[in-house]
Enzyme design. Structure first.
Site, PDB file in Angstrom:
ATOM      1  N   TYR A 236       0.918 -32.821  37.472  1.00 46.73           N
ATOM      2  CA  TYR A 236       0.445 -33.037  38.844  1.00 46.73           C
ATOM      3  C   TYR A 236       1.180 -31.690  39.577  1.00 46.73           C
ATOM      4  O   TYR A 236       0.089 -30.898  40.149  1.00 46.73           O
ATOM      5  CB  TYR A 236       0.774 -34.252  39.687  1.00 46.73           C
ATOM      6  CG  TYR A 236       0.897 -34.007  41.113  1.00 46.73           C
ATOM      7  CD1 TYR A 236      -0.003 -33.731  41.878  1.00 46.73           C
ATOM      8  CD2 TYR A 236       2.180 -34.094  41.625  1.00 46.73           C
ATOM      9  CE1 TYR A 236      -0.082 -33.540  43.290  1.00 46.73           C
ATOM     10  CE2 TYR A 236       2.330 -33.819  42.953  1.00 46.73           C
ATOM     11  CZ  TYR A 236       1.316 -33.760  43.880  1.00 46.73           C
ATOM     12  OH  TYR A 236       1.303 -33.273  45.185  1.00 46.73           O
ATOM     13  N   HIS A 237       2.365 -31.450  39.528  1.00 46.45           N
ATOM     14  CA  HIS A 237       2.857 -30.148  40.395  1.00 46.45           C
ATOM     15  C   HIS A 237       2.297 -29.266  39.857  1.00 46.45           C
ATOM     16  O   HIS A 237       1.814 -28.174  40.497  1.00 46.45           O
ATOM     17  CB  HIS A 237       4.521 -30.113  40.336  1.00 46.45           C
ATOM     18  CG  HIS A 237       5.057 -31.317  41.162  1.00 46.45           C
ATOM     19  ND1 HIS A 237       5.651 -32.334  40.428  1.00 46.45           N
ATOM     20  CD2 HIS A 237       5.095 -31.785  42.392  1.00 46.45           C
ATOM     21  CE1 HIS A 237       5.932 -33.139  41.450  1.00 46.45           C
ATOM     22  NE2 HIS A 237       5.861 -32.756  42.702  1.00 46.45           N
TER      23      HIS A 237
ATOM     24  N   THR B  62       2.700 -28.558  47.481  1.00 48.10           N
ATOM     25  CA  THR B  62       3.976 -29.481  47.674  1.00 48.10           C
ATOM     26  C   THR B  62       5.106 -28.598  47.156  1.00 48.10           C
ATOM     27  O   THR B  62       5.064 -27.695  46.544  1.00 48.10           O
ATOM     28  CB  THR B  62       3.726 -30.801  46.477  1.00 48.10           C
ATOM     29  OG1 THR B  62       5.178 -31.014  46.220  1.00 48.10           O
ATOM     30  CG2 THR B  62       2.835 -30.261  45.237  1.00 48.10           C
TER      31      THR B  62
ATOM     32  N   ASP C  40     -14.433 -38.186  51.411  1.00 43.61           N
ATOM     33  CA  ASP C  40     -13.711 -38.772  50.323  1.00 43.61           C
ATOM     34  C   ASP C  40     -14.702 -39.482  49.228  1.00 43.61           C
ATOM     35  O   ASP C  40     -15.721 -39.813  49.705  1.00 43.61           O
ATOM     36  CB  ASP C  40     -12.698 -40.013  50.941  1.00 43.61           C
ATOM     37  CG  ASP C  40     -11.415 -40.114  50.211  1.00 43.61           C
ATOM     38  OD1 ASP C  40     -10.298 -39.664  50.794  1.00 43.61           O
ATOM     39  OD2 ASP C  40     -11.429 -40.598  49.226  1.00 43.61           O
TER      40      ASP C  40
ATOM     41  N   VAL D 290       6.859 -37.267  51.965  1.00 40.89           N
ATOM     42  CA  VAL D 290       6.495 -37.841  53.377  1.00 40.89           C
ATOM     43  C   VAL D 290       7.006 -39.292  53.310  1.00 40.89           C
ATOM     44  O   VAL D 290       7.149 -40.173  52.323  1.00 40.89           O
ATOM     45  CB  VAL D 290       5.131 -37.749  53.554  1.00 40.89           C
ATOM     46  CG1 VAL D 290       4.796 -38.074  54.845  1.00 40.89           C
ATOM     47  CG2 VAL D 290       4.316 -36.222  53.188  1.00 40.89           C
TER      48      VAL D 290
HETATM   49  P1  NAD Z   1      -3.698 -39.865  48.877  1.00 41.34           P
HETATM   50  O1  NAD Z   1      -4.023 -40.107  47.355  1.00 41.34           O
HETATM   51  O2  NAD Z   1      -3.452 -41.233  49.616  1.00 41.34           O
HETATM   52  O3  NAD Z   1      -5.019 -39.090  49.333  1.00 41.34           O
HETATM   53  C1  NAD Z   1      -5.724 -38.255  48.854  1.00 41.34           C
HETATM   54  C2  NAD Z   1      -7.271 -38.490  48.974  1.00 41.34           C
HETATM   55  O4  NAD Z   1      -8.132 -37.807  48.349  1.00 41.34           O
HETATM   56  C3  NAD Z   1      -7.740 -40.040  48.475  1.00 41.34           C
HETATM   57  O5  NAD Z   1      -8.277 -40.745  49.607  1.00 41.34           O
HETATM   58  C4  NAD Z   1      -8.635 -39.793  47.459  1.00 41.34           C
HETATM   59  O6  NAD Z   1      -9.526 -40.915  47.287  1.00 41.34           O
HETATM   60  C5  NAD Z   1      -9.191 -38.451  47.772  1.00 41.34           C
HETATM   61  N1  NAD Z   1      -9.730 -37.659  46.485  1.00 41.34           N
HETATM   62  C6  NAD Z   1      -8.991 -37.373  45.524  1.00 41.34           C
HETATM   63  N2  NAD Z   1      -9.625 -36.702  44.785  1.00 41.34           N
HETATM   64  C7  NAD Z   1     -10.825 -36.431  45.392  1.00 41.34           C
HETATM   65  C8  NAD Z   1     -12.036 -35.862  44.907  1.00 41.34           C
HETATM   66  N3  NAD Z   1     -12.098 -35.200  43.851  1.00 41.34           N
HETATM   67  N4  NAD Z   1     -13.034 -35.877  45.879  1.00 41.34           N
HETATM   68  C9  NAD Z   1     -12.985 -36.451  47.094  1.00 41.34           C
HETATM   69  N5  NAD Z   1     -11.948 -36.952  47.401  1.00 41.34           N
HETATM   70  C10 NAD Z   1     -10.894 -37.080  46.687  1.00 41.34           C
HETATM   71  O7  NAD Z   1      -2.419 -38.812  48.940  1.00 41.34           O
HETATM   72  P2  NAD Z   1      -1.628 -38.494  50.176  1.00 41.34           P
HETATM   73  O8  NAD Z   1      -0.257 -38.976  50.102  1.00 41.34           O
HETATM   74  O9  NAD Z   1      -2.426 -38.752  51.695  1.00 41.34           O
HETATM   75  O10 NAD Z   1      -1.609 -36.724  49.844  1.00 41.34           O
HETATM   76  C11 NAD Z   1      -2.542 -36.130  50.897  1.00 41.34           C
HETATM   77  C12 NAD Z   1      -2.131 -34.343  50.039  1.00 41.34           C
HETATM   78  O11 NAD Z   1      -0.975 -34.231  50.476  1.00 41.34           O
HETATM   79  C13 NAD Z   1      -2.223 -34.409  48.510  1.00 41.34           C
HETATM   80  O12 NAD Z   1      -3.143 -33.205  48.233  1.00 41.34           O
HETATM   81  C14 NAD Z   1      -0.768 -34.303  48.192  1.00 41.34           C
HETATM   82  O13 NAD Z   1      -0.550 -33.665  46.892  1.00 41.34           O
HETATM   83  C15 NAD Z   1      -0.310 -33.755  49.009  1.00 41.34           C
HETATM   84  N6  NAD Z   1       1.231 -34.046  49.324  1.00 41.34           N
HETATM   85  C16 NAD Z   1       1.673 -35.404  49.664  1.00 41.34           C
HETATM   86  C17 NAD Z   1       2.912 -35.891  49.611  1.00 41.34           C
HETATM   87  C18 NAD Z   1       3.251 -37.190  50.186  1.00 41.34           C
HETATM   88  O14 NAD Z   1       4.517 -37.460  49.959  1.00 41.34           O
HETATM   89  N7  NAD Z   1       2.301 -38.302  50.366  1.00 41.34           N
HETATM   90  C19 NAD Z   1       3.958 -34.874  49.656  1.00 41.34           C
HETATM   91  C20 NAD Z   1       3.418 -33.560  49.378  1.00 41.34           C
HETATM   92  C21 NAD Z   1       2.055 -33.154  49.417  1.00 41.34           C
END
Ligand code: NAD
Length: 389
Positions: free
Chosen positions: A181-182, A144, A31, A211
């Site tokens: 984003y999408h 997504t 991360d 989620v």
């Molecule tokens: P989040 O933002 O809590 O976690 C993403 C993590 O990736 C963060 O800790 C961030 O610091 C890290 N990150 C971002 N860019 C980075 C980079 N360039 N290098 C290294 N680390 C990096 O998000 P989340 O809710 O845990 O979602 C995780 C994934 O699931 C995402 O790709 C999101 O699009 C997908 N998603 C989430 C949901 C939801 O409801 N939370 C729904 C559909 C899809």
């Protein structure tokens, strides 16, 4: 199996790393802590306090006796990405590490450009690193359901058989995403499919629904293992936000008529879907797509589930929709792939809602109520940021 979880400090990445480690896999997380810095930028914080990654890893070692290796770095840095993958030599890479809030990407030019650069370039670096280090590595990438939008036909799992002027072909399912984003996720999907087709990589794209939930069997083993719980209008997903509004005695803020329908999934199913995808890899050259959701609800139905589950009285407030999205639409999604691999879904039940009410109740003194009002307007190319010029 050796599994590298990119974005392993995030809402979903951390509980996934714990679940995979608990199941006996050798796990590492990576991360750049971008998510923690968006909190500073927006002036918000997770409702449930979260520990540093170092403390989390040490706490997991203490309660489970298992090690999780941690890498600190940015996927946009191609050298870092390739060096890390060469160092850990994973069988599977689970890629969560992207900017994931649609409203964040719609604030203004700077945030849209950042989102697409971070997501698309980071994902490209992962693809090139896999090709360079070991093309056998299975990429499990989080996409997504928002990539598809709301077409007036059934949404298939990534691919569709098309008949056109008497000829047929199997094509990627058409996408109509609703934010920059999408769109970044659509670009990622195309880049991954291309890498599978030309380099023979193996990948699973998981088009995940919204989620909800905050606890998994592993995160509840110690308060230091808690994952994030976001409720603000930028990062808070809809059900989590409604739960907090109910607990505070605030009206649930439904955007528009609330008839817009979305796929949803319990956080405990998210982590299990990742395990199933990792343990049953795609074939070499295959771009496999699963729709990672278990149920569909309209936003108004979600508000009703929360209102009915809460003991106190709950009001609903209908706000002008800051987003541009269809109110009345058809929504029928095929999501059988993960069930065929063995997923036994947790459906939205009062049990989960009650555990969420409990978490919200415990931390409600940390809520900044102003952060729950939407400020980002889709119809304007530039929205003011709360309290900043
Ligand atoms: P989040 O933002 O809590 O976690 C993403 C993590 O990736 C963060 O800790 C961030 O610091 C890290 N990150 C971002 N860019 C980075 C980079 N360039 N290098 C290294 N680390 C990096 O998000 P989340 O809710 O845990 O979602 C995780 C994934 O699931 C995402 O790709 C999101 O699009 C997908 N998603 C989430 C949901 C939801 O409801 N939370 C729904 C559909 C899809």
């Amino acid at each position: 199996m050796r599994i590298l979880v990119l974005g392993g400090d995030g809402y979903l990445g951390w509980p996934t790393a714990l679940h995979l480690s608990d199941c006996g896999h050798e796990v590492a997380v990576a991360d750049n802590f971008a998510r923690r810095s968006y909190d500073h930028e927006m002036g918000v914080q997770s409702l449930a306090p979260i520990e540093s990654l170092q403390t989390r890893v040490a706490a997991w070692r203490e309660v489970s006796g298992k090690d999780i290796q941690a890498y600190y770095g940015d996927l946009v840095d191609g050298e870092f990405t390739v060096d890390m993958i060469r160092d850990f030599r994973p069988d599977t890479i689970v890629h969560f590490a992207e900017q994931r809030a649609a409203p964040y990407s719609m604030i203004d030019r700077k945030h849209a450009v950042y989102t697409q650069q971070n997501n698309v370039v980071g994902n490209l670096n992962v693809l090139f690193a896999i090709e360079e280090v070991d093309p056998e590595i299975h990429l499990v990438k989080l996409g997504t359901m928002g990539e598809y939008g709301t077409p007036n036909i059934d949404i298939e799992e990534g691919w569709i058989d098309v008949e056109h002027k008497g000829r047929t072909d199997r094509m990627l399912f058409p996408k109509k995403p609703g934010s920059f984003y999408h769109l970044s996720k659509v670009h990622d999907s195309h880049n991954i499919e291309f890498a599978c087709r030309i380099w023979g990589l193996r990948a699973t794209d998981l088009n995940q629904g919204v989620v909800y939930g905050q606890e998994t069997p592993q995160t509840v083993r110690d308060p230091r293992l808690a994952t994030r719980f976001d409720y603000d209008a930028i990062f808070g997903t809809v059900l989590n936000r409604f739960v907090i509004q109910a607990v505070l005695g605030h009206p649930l803020t439904v955007y528009g008529s609330g008839s817009q329908t979305r796929g949803v999934i319990d956080i405990r199913d998210t982590v299990e879907c990742i395990r199933l995808a990792a343990e049953n890899p795609a074939e070499a050259g295959e771009f496999r797509v699963f729709n990672q959701m278990t149920e569909s609800f309209s936003v108004e139905e979600i508000a009703k589930v929360v209102a009915n589950g809460y003991e106190g009285s709950v009001d609903v407030e209908y706000l002008t929709n800051p987003r541009v999205e269809q109110a009345e639409h058809y929504y029928n999604v095929v999501h059988t792939g993960l069930v065929e691999l063995g997923l036994d879904p947790h459906l939205l039940s009062n049990t989960l809602i009650h555990s969420l009410f409990r978490v919200a109740e415990q931390h409600k003194h940390r809520v900044d109520t102003a952060a729950m009002r939407p400020t980002v307007q889709w119809r304007e190319a530039s929205s003011p940021m709360r309290g900043l010029n």
